[in-house]
Design a protein around this motif. Structure first.
Motif: not given
Length: 228
Positions: A6-9, A26-27, A79-86, A114-115
């Motif tokens: 799963t890819l979590f944004v 949690e994610t 399970l991958l979580a994608l984030v940006t710097d901010a 994950v808004p």
């Protein structure tokens, strides 16, 4: 091949760490890996919340080999979580290209939002400008297409929102000053949710004069909202 991953944004704070959601924490904790724009920035965030998840860089200069590696991890059930710097990944951010590639290569994969924080919606919410119909254009082009870009901004009959860096901020204000009617309200939000957050509003010439008189405030990240 077993169960696909799963890819979590995941949206992260744009300044104030208190804005992160419980679900985001949690994610990030349950993920096998966090995909991030700058590992140094993200590791500080993870450390603050005692999250030990491994990180992997993914940014605008990442090549196909990095995308293939991420696809492979998802195929292995990670399970991958994608984030940006901010803020929220994919909003004027290289994360959108990764999500597109994942959807094309793994059409059955689960991609979950994950808004949370976003400079775009935060700035618009305090601007007082009409927001039922607005145009978000991200960062203006640095060279090619710049004149056409600002000509089209001036022609819009709805609210327009731009991002700008401190290095090109005054130049962008000058471009707008030569095109916008004095009847159009401009709202500049700077360093949102941070200690030196500031909002300047008025006709474009007034906004230009303010920042010319306060050069010490031409720093940080800017969101420029332009009324119709």
């Amino acid at each position: 091949m077993g169960n696909i991953g799963t890819l979590f944004v995941v949206a992260t704070p744009i300044g104030n760490l208190g804005d992160i959601s419980t679900r985001a924490i949690e994610t990030l904790k349950k993920a096998d890996m966090v995909l991030c724009e700058d590992t140094r920035v993200t590791k500080k965030l993870l450390s603050h919340f005692d999250i030990a998840t491994e990180t992997l860089s993914y940014h605008s200069h990442s090549g196909l080999a990095k995308v293939d590696k991420i696809i492979g991890l998802l195929q292995d059930g990670k399970l991958l979580a994608l984030v940006t710097d901010a803020g929220t990944p994919g909003i004027s951010d290289p994360g959108s290209a990764l999500v597109s590639a994942v959807r094309k290569q793994l059409p059955s994969i689960r991609i979950e939002a994950v808004p949370g924080p976003s400079a775009l919606t935060a700035a618009l919410s305090i601007s007082g400008l009409p927001s039922s119909d607005f145009l978000f254009l991200g960062f203006p082009p640095q060279k090619k297409g710049r004149k056409k870009f600002f000509d089209e901004v001036a022609e819009q009959e709805r609210t327009v929102v731009l991002y700008e860096s401190p290095h090109r901020f005054l130049k962008t204000l000058a471009e707008l000053n030569g095109r916008l009617s004095e009847k159009r309200t401009v709202v500049v939000a700077r360093e949102m949710t941070k200690l030196y957050e500031n909002v300047v509003t008025g006709p474009i010439d007034g906004v230009v004069n303010y920042f010319n008189e306060h050069p010490d405030e031409v720093r940080g990240e800017f969101v420029i909202s332009i009324g119709s």
